[in-house]
Design a protein around this motif. Structure first.
Motif, PDB file in Angstrom:
ATOM      1  N   TYR A 152       0.816  -1.217   0.000  1.00  0.00           N
ATOM      2  CA  TYR A 152       0.000   0.000   0.000  1.00  0.00           C
ATOM      3  C   TYR A 152       0.849   1.266   0.000  1.00  0.00           C
ATOM      4  O   TYR A 152       0.410   2.307  -0.485  1.00  0.00           O
ATOM      5  CB  TYR A 152      -0.973  -0.006   1.182  1.00  0.00           C
ATOM      6  N   ASN A 153       2.067   1.205   0.515  1.00  0.00           N
ATOM      7  CA  ASN A 153       2.936   2.377   0.483  1.00  0.00           C
ATOM      8  C   ASN A 153       3.242   2.791  -0.955  1.00  0.00           C
ATOM      9  O   ASN A 153       3.322   3.988  -1.263  1.00  0.00           O
ATOM     10  CB  ASN A 153       4.242   2.114   1.249  1.00  0.00           C
ATOM     11  N   GLU A 167      -5.857   1.668   4.817  1.00  0.00           N
ATOM     12  CA  GLU A 167      -4.425   1.890   4.572  1.00  0.00           C
ATOM     13  C   GLU A 167      -4.165   3.116   3.690  1.00  0.00           C
ATOM     14  O   GLU A 167      -3.036   3.609   3.630  1.00  0.00           O
ATOM     15  CB  GLU A 167      -3.799   0.656   3.890  1.00  0.00           C
TER      16      GLU A 167
END
Length: 195
Positions: free
Chosen positions: A56-57, A79
């Motif tokens: 998700y980053n 997220e």
């Protein structure tokens, strides 16, 4: 004898003598060992974009660098709360008219037409993917199926209130025989293919 009765009588008289089994269609999926590459190619050909991400980053990084964060971005995914609002799911659907980007998850994708299966339990609101200017859907790479036949086998006995396959940005060619993207839904679709 009426014409309808006559037609039905002729059909009864002309039935095939030997009934054969339907062919085994499972071999179709075995002909395409790389469903992920097929999925990406088909998506590109219908006007969508795919981005492979590990986590998700990487999705957050992509959104920060490719979308205007001062515009309204909504998501159903906790997220991604750094770049998108989570508190819109109970709003009046008409208030979503100014959404620039909606980000949702998909249950699975289908390589043969790049469709993604979504249901109301993961959409937040049914209108979200259709009213936003741009749509992003996250689907796991391991959840890409080869054919629609496999997809229908997967969803055949499931229960859901609303569900649909989404493939590419909306489009029409009715206007002077020219292809127009974003005619009656999202103007663009990006699919994040998650490891």
């Amino acid at each position: 004898m009426s014409s309808k009765a006559e037609i039905l009588n002729k059909i009864k008289q002309n039935q095939p003598g030997i009934i054969t089994d339907l062919p085994n269609l499972d071999v179709i999926s075995s002909e395409n060992p790389n469903v992920l590459e097929t999925y990406k190619t088909v998506l590109k050909n219908i006007g969508g974009e795919s981005v492979e991400v590990a986590n998700y980053n990487e999705i957050l990084y992509f959104i920060r660098n490719n979308y205007a964060l001062d515009r309204r971005i909504i998501t159903t995914i906790p997220e991604l709360s750094e770049v998108a609002s989570l508190d819109w799911k109970n709003d009046d659907p008409h208030t979503l008219q100014d959404v620039e980007l909606a980000i949702v998850k998909g249950h699975f994708g289908v390589a043969e037409n790049s469709a993604i299966w979504v249901t109301d339990d993961i959409l937040g609101q049914r209108v979200a993917p259709f009213i936003a200017q741009y749509l992003a859907i996250i689907v796991k790479k391991s959840d890409i199926l080869a054919t629609m036949r496999q997809a229908y086998e997967k969803i055949g006995n499931l229960e859901y209130g609303f569900a649909t396959f989404i493939a590419g940005p909306s489009k029409t060619a009715d206007i002077e025989q020219s292809l127009v993207l974003g005619a009656h839904g999202a103007r663009g679709l990006i699919v994040f293919l998650l490891d």
